[in-house]
Design an enzyme around this catalytic site. Structure first.
Site, PDB file in Angstrom:
ATOM      1  N   TYR A 159       0.881  -1.161   0.000  1.00 53.55           N
ATOM      2  CA  TYR A 159       0.000   0.000   0.000  1.00 53.55           C
ATOM      3  C   TYR A 159       0.922   1.215   0.000  1.00 53.55           C
ATOM      4  CZ  TYR A 159      -3.968  -3.013   0.941  1.00 53.55           C
ATOM      5  OH  TYR A 159      -4.949  -3.975   0.846  1.00 53.55           O
ATOM      6  N   CYS A 160       1.094   1.817  -1.145  1.00 53.47           N
ATOM      7  CA  CYS A 160       2.034   2.913  -1.368  1.00 53.47           C
ATOM      8  C   CYS A 160       1.254   4.224  -1.198  1.00 53.47           C
ATOM      9  CB  CYS A 160       2.599   2.760  -2.779  1.00 53.47           C
ATOM     10  SG  CYS A 160       3.979   3.813  -3.146  1.00 53.47           S
ATOM     11  N   MET A 161       1.447   4.906  -0.073  1.00 56.07           N
ATOM     12  CA  MET A 161       0.632   6.054   0.292  1.00 56.07           C
ATOM     13  C   MET A 161       1.406   7.365   0.162  1.00 56.07           C
ATOM     14  SD  MET A 161      -2.250   4.577   1.182  1.00 56.07           S
ATOM     15  CE  MET A 161      -1.893   3.557  -0.225  1.00 56.07           C
TER      16      MET A 161
END
Length: 182
Positions: A159-161
């Site tokens: 999950y690249c936030m």
């Protein structure tokens, strides 16, 4: 005697197979994927664009409401490893735990799972000539980043936030009451 040996081999094979299946099922149930949203999904938090602009900083608005992104390596949570919880800058709901954070080497804060599957929704993103899955806040539908299938165990997800879409609260701290940095 051969019959007993044959039956023993079959029992060991069945036991080994069923144990492997139980472990695979258990891993999947520990970190189920978040629900998929579409253009018919209704998000409970509704603000006008004027209200969003008043609530968020310019960068937060660009990322959360216009689906923008930070330049790689510029976000304050990229190489940040304090214990605590990451909240949505849009809805102020908890999204990720520091326990699920890892160094992906991509230049953005990355997590292998949300704090609960209900914290986020996934939206199919076909922009820029590719198919990806955008991650949005489940209360407001605000854009947080994207999820990819190249993360570490136990989920294999990344999950690249965007840092500006998140508010970090140290372990034992109080939940945020404002979207804007204090």
């Amino acid at each position: 005697m051969r019959i007993f040996n044959f039956l023993g081999i079959i029992l060991v094979a069945l036991f080994t197979y069923s144990c492997g299946q139980a472990q695979t099922t258990a891993k999947k149930n520990v970190y189920p994927d978040p629900p998929v949203a579409d253009n018919k999904t209704v998000f409970p938090m509704k603000l006008t664009e004027t209200e969003w602009k008043a609530r968020l900083t310019e960068m937060q608005y660009y990322i959360l409401r216009e689906e923008g992104t930070e330049r790689a390596g510029t976000g304050k949570y990229d190489h940040f490893y304090q214990k605590g919880t990451y909240y949505s800058a849009a809805s102020l709901q908890p999204l990720f735990s520091s326990e699920a954070k890892f160094n992906s080497g991509t230049g953005w804060p990355s997590f292998y799972a949300p704090i609960t599957p209900e914290a986020v929704r996934l939206l199919k993103d076909e922009s820029y000539g590719s198919v990806r899955w955008a991650v949005v806040d489940s209360k407001s539908g605000s854009h947080l980043g994207h999820v990819f299938d190249d993360g570490p165990k136990p989920t294999g997800k990344r999950y690249c936030m965007n840092s500006a879409a998140l508010i970090f609260v140290p372990e034992g701290g109080k939940a945020p009451t404002s979207s804007k940095p204090q």
